[in-house]
Design a protein around this motif. Structure first.
Motif, PDB file in Angstrom:
ATOM      1  N   ILE A 151       0.886  -1.173   0.000  1.00 20.74           N
ATOM      2  CA  ILE A 151       0.000   0.000   0.000  1.00 20.74           C
ATOM      3  C   ILE A 151       0.915   1.210   0.000  1.00 20.74           C
ATOM      4  CG2 ILE A 151      -1.785   1.262   1.244  1.00 20.74           C
ATOM      5  CD1 ILE A 151      -2.449  -1.470   2.628  1.00 20.74           C
ATOM      6  N   LEU A 152       0.852   1.998  -1.061  1.00 19.11           N
ATOM      7  CA  LEU A 152       1.820   3.081  -1.247  1.00 19.11           C
ATOM      8  C   LEU A 152       1.116   4.418  -1.427  1.00 19.11           C
ATOM      9  CD1 LEU A 152       4.084   1.170  -3.797  1.00 19.11           C
ATOM     10  CD2 LEU A 152       4.393   1.326  -1.322  1.00 19.11           C
ATOM     11  N   ASP A 153       1.457   5.360  -0.557  1.00 15.90           N
ATOM     12  CA  ASP A 153       0.901   6.707  -0.646  1.00 15.90           C
ATOM     13  C   ASP A 153       1.956   7.719  -1.054  1.00 15.90           C
ATOM     14  OD1 ASP A 153      -1.359   8.540  -0.230  1.00 15.90           O
ATOM     15  OD2 ASP A 153      -0.181   9.318   1.439  1.00 15.90           O
ATOM     16  N   VAL A 154       3.221   7.318  -1.023  1.00 15.26           N
ATOM     17  CA  VAL A 154       4.335   8.206  -1.373  1.00 15.26           C
ATOM     18  C   VAL A 154       5.294   7.460  -2.293  1.00 15.26           C
ATOM     19  CG1 VAL A 154       4.225   9.687   0.668  1.00 15.26           C
ATOM     20  CG2 VAL A 154       5.484   7.537   0.780  1.00 15.26           C
ATOM     21  N   PHE A 155       5.994   8.240  -3.153  1.00 16.49           N
ATOM     22  CA  PHE A 155       6.797   7.629  -4.194  1.00 16.49           C
ATOM     23  C   PHE A 155       8.078   8.424  -4.423  1.00 16.49           C
ATOM     24  CE2 PHE A 155       2.325   6.919  -4.706  1.00 16.49           C
ATOM     25  CZ  PHE A 155       2.242   5.541  -4.872  1.00 16.49           C
ATOM     26  N   GLN A 156       9.052   7.779  -5.082  1.00 14.49           N
ATOM     27  CA  GLN A 156      10.315   8.444  -5.378  1.00 14.49           C
ATOM     28  C   GLN A 156      10.083   9.697  -6.215  1.00 14.49           C
ATOM     29  OE1 GLN A 156      13.550   7.640  -4.609  1.00 14.49           O
ATOM     30  NE2 GLN A 156      13.515   5.529  -3.892  1.00 14.49           N
ATOM     31  N   ILE A 157       9.209   9.590  -7.207  1.00 13.01           N
ATOM     32  CA  ILE A 157       8.857  10.730  -8.060  1.00 13.01           C
ATOM     33  C   ILE A 157       7.345  10.903  -8.018  1.00 13.01           C
ATOM     34  CG2 ILE A 157       8.840  11.672 -10.410  1.00 13.01           C
ATOM     35  CD1 ILE A 157      11.356  10.012 -10.969  1.00 13.01           C
ATOM     36  N   GLU A 158       6.908  12.116  -7.695  1.00 12.01           N
ATOM     37  CA  GLU A 158       5.469  12.405  -7.636  1.00 12.01           C
ATOM     38  C   GLU A 158       5.139  13.581  -8.539  1.00 12.01           C
ATOM     39  OE1 GLU A 158       4.268  12.905  -3.556  1.00 12.01           O
ATOM     40  OE2 GLU A 158       5.046  10.941  -2.954  1.00 12.01           O
ATOM     41  N   PRO A 159       3.969  13.537  -9.210  1.00 15.64           N
ATOM     42  CA  PRO A 159       3.007  12.449  -9.254  1.00 15.64           C
ATOM     43  C   PRO A 159       3.620  11.180  -9.860  1.00 15.64           C
ATOM     44  CG  PRO A 159       2.071  14.465 -10.188  1.00 15.64           C
ATOM     45  CD  PRO A 159       3.544  14.691 -10.029  1.00 15.64           C
ATOM     46  N   LEU A 160       3.092  10.039  -9.480  1.00 12.08           N
ATOM     47  CA  LEU A 160       3.572   8.763 -10.011  1.00 12.08           C
ATOM     48  C   LEU A 160       3.333   8.732 -11.519  1.00 12.08           C
ATOM     49  CD1 LEU A 160       4.732   5.993  -9.123  1.00 12.08           C
ATOM     50  CD2 LEU A 160       2.369   5.152  -9.059  1.00 12.08           C
ATOM     51  N   ARG A 161       4.371   8.419 -12.266  1.00 10.29           N
ATOM     52  CA  ARG A 161       4.266   8.383 -13.732  1.00 10.29           C
ATOM     53  C   ARG A 161       3.200   7.388 -14.194  1.00 10.29           C
ATOM     54  NH1 ARG A 161       9.421   7.077 -12.821  1.00 10.29           N
ATOM     55  NH2 ARG A 161       9.162   5.151 -14.030  1.00 10.29           N
ATOM     56  N   ARG A 162       2.485   7.746 -15.236  1.00 10.11           N
ATOM     57  CA  ARG A 162       1.416   6.886 -15.741  1.00 10.11           C
ATOM     58  C   ARG A 162       1.946   5.532 -16.194  1.00 10.11           C
ATOM     59  NH1 ARG A 162      -3.520   9.022 -16.875  1.00 10.11           N
ATOM     60  NH2 ARG A 162      -3.858   7.492 -18.514  1.00 10.11           N
ATOM     61  N   GLU A 163       3.189   5.496 -16.634  1.00 13.01           N
ATOM     62  CA  GLU A 163       3.760   4.239 -17.126  1.00 13.01           C
ATOM     63  C   GLU A 163       4.424   3.410 -16.027  1.00 13.01           C
ATOM     64  OE1 GLU A 163       6.923   7.486 -17.799  1.00 13.01           O
ATOM     65  OE2 GLU A 163       4.720   7.286 -17.914  1.00 13.01           O
ATOM     66  N   HIS A 164       4.360   3.881 -14.777  1.00 11.96           N
ATOM     67  CA  HIS A 164       5.022   3.150 -13.687  1.00 11.96           C
ATOM     68  C   HIS A 164       4.329   1.807 -13.458  1.00 11.96           C
ATOM     69  CE1 HIS A 164       6.899   2.187  -9.873  1.00 11.96           C
ATOM     70  NE2 HIS A 164       7.671   3.248  -9.991  1.00 11.96           N
ATOM     71  N   PRO A 165       5.106   0.735 -13.244  1.00  7.52           N
ATOM     72  CA  PRO A 165       4.535  -0.602 -13.045  1.00  7.52           C
ATOM     73  C   PRO A 165       3.529  -0.700 -11.893  1.00  7.52           C
ATOM     74  CG  PRO A 165       6.909  -0.748 -13.356  1.00  7.52           C
ATOM     75  CD  PRO A 165       6.578   0.712 -13.252  1.00  7.52           C
ATOM     76  N   PHE A 166       3.682   0.126 -10.865  1.00  7.85           N
ATOM     77  CA  PHE A 166       2.773   0.027  -9.713  1.00  7.85           C
ATOM     78  C   PHE A 166       1.304   0.115 -10.125  1.00  7.85           C
ATOM     79  CE2 PHE A 166       6.192   1.850  -6.644  1.00  7.85           C
ATOM     80  CZ  PHE A 166       6.625   0.569  -6.331  1.00  7.85           C
ATOM     81  N   TRP A 167       0.996   0.938 -11.119  1.00 10.88           N
ATOM     82  CA  TRP A 167      -0.409   1.131 -11.514  1.00 10.88           C
ATOM     83  C   TRP A 167      -1.061  -0.165 -11.973  1.00 10.88           C
ATOM     84  CZ3 TRP A 167      -2.727   5.346 -10.042  1.00 10.88           C
ATOM     85  CH2 TRP A 167      -2.073   6.575 -10.006  1.00 10.88           C
ATOM     86  N   GLU A 168      -0.282  -1.040 -12.598  1.00 12.25           N
ATOM     87  CA  GLU A 168      -0.834  -2.251 -13.216  1.00 12.25           C
ATOM     88  C   GLU A 168      -0.742  -3.492 -12.331  1.00 12.25           C
ATOM     89  OE1 GLU A 168      -2.408  -1.968 -16.016  1.00 12.25           O
ATOM     90  OE2 GLU A 168      -1.809   0.134 -16.312  1.00 12.25           O
TER      91      GLU A 168
END
Length: 316
Positions: free
Chosen positions: A250-267
């Motif tokens: 469960i992730l609310d914070v990321f190395q780069i924000e906003p989280l890139r649309r192509e980031h694997p986490f989304w899928e």
């Protein structure tokens, strides 16, 4: 004395301070761009911090105090602030309630399989076969035992959880059943059903949570990061999830924000993404300005005793 705010502050709060402190000139601006023309004469600056540049500090010749409406100050022009010996305070502790509620709600969300429940609802699927688990009686390990960590542990006790905490000192802390230091981290993680990080962003915490710590966790463990994105090696986390070393993140914070649309986490089905909102609440500004007012009273009396004074050397 002039106080300039570069944050979009509630009108009620603005009016309260103007009426309560008529001898102070309060200038509330919607953003830093609109505040730039006022900064030069500011004695005190109220900001979220990410809009304050070295140029702004150099322009503000009278600036003596910066109050952050947030907690983290990694984006501040620290060098010039230290050179000028400008006081910095933050809104540490106001996040404890919303972040503890976020923690419990998201753990319930995952353990009760609510992602799938909502998907089935949309698709009109009657799926009583869905696996539902409880959080009551589990063990939660919290990395960071400050005000937020303590409040998470306190609320977890309502679900009869065992509460384990990590800090640098090893000193006992209210609401925690046991405290661990770095050398015993693997031992703590092996016991935990849930691992929650509220670690701050410092030089010592960059990529602190890496493959060695993920390997130490239970394969059924749920990992949550609500501290800072820089504390987690995202590549190692992705590998740990893909290899079944942990069950969910469960992730609310990321190395780069906003989280890139192509980031694997989304899928990834075993990842829950939220947009850095675990600390948000309709009470946010009210609580932040309660801290500011306490410090304003100290500032005016010149006692030098401030709440939430930031230690620039330690990073929090």
């Amino acid at each position: 004395m002039k106080v300039v705010s570069s944050a979009n502050i509630n009108q009620t709060i603005q009016q309260q301070f103007k009426e309560k402190y008529p001898d102070i000139q309060f200038v509330f601006c919607e953003n830093m761009k609109k505040a730039e023309s006022e900064v030069e004469e500011a004695d005190i600056l109220i900001t979220f911090g990410n809009d304050l540049s070295e140029g702004h500090v150099q322009l503000a010749k009278q600036l003596k105090w910066v109050h952050l409406l947030a907690v983290g100050f990694e984006n501040l022009p620290i060098k010039v602030i230290k050179e000028r010996d400008i006081l910095v305070t933050n809104s540490h502790s106001i996040h404890a309630i919303p972040m503890s509620e976020y923690t419990i709600s998201m753990l319930l969300n995952v353990m009760r399989n609510e992602k799938l429940l909502l998907k089935n609802e949309r698709e009109k699927i009657w799926g009583q076969w869905i696996k539902i688990e409880e959080i009551t009686g589990k063990t939660i390990a919290i990395l960071g035992t400050g005000s937020i960590g303590q409040e998470i542990a306190r609320v977890a006790k309502a679900f009869r959880m065992t509460t384990l905490g990590y800090n640098r000192s090893g000193n006992s802390v209210t609401e925690f059943d046991e405290i661990f230091t770095y050398n015993r981290l693997p031992e703590m993680l092996l016991k935990a059903d849930f691992v929650v990080s509220v670690l701050p962003a410092t030089n010592k915490t960059k990529n602190f949570i890496d493959k060695s710590l993920f390997k130490a966790m239970k394969s059924e463990a749920v990992f949550m990061n609500i501290g800072r994105g820089s504390t987690v090696c995202e590549e190692d986390l992705i590998n740990a999830l893909n290899e079944g070393e942990i069950s969910h993140a469960i992730l609310d914070v990321f190395q780069i924000e906003p989280l890139r649309r192509e980031h694997p986490f989304w899928e990834m089905d075993n990842v829950t993404v939220t947009p850095h909102l675990s600390s948000l609440s309709t009470n946010y500004q009210k609580r932040a300005f309660e801290i500011f007012e306490k410090n304003l009273i100290q500032f005016l009396s010149e006692t030098g005793t401030y709440m939430n004074k930031v230690n620039m050397e330690r990073g929090y």
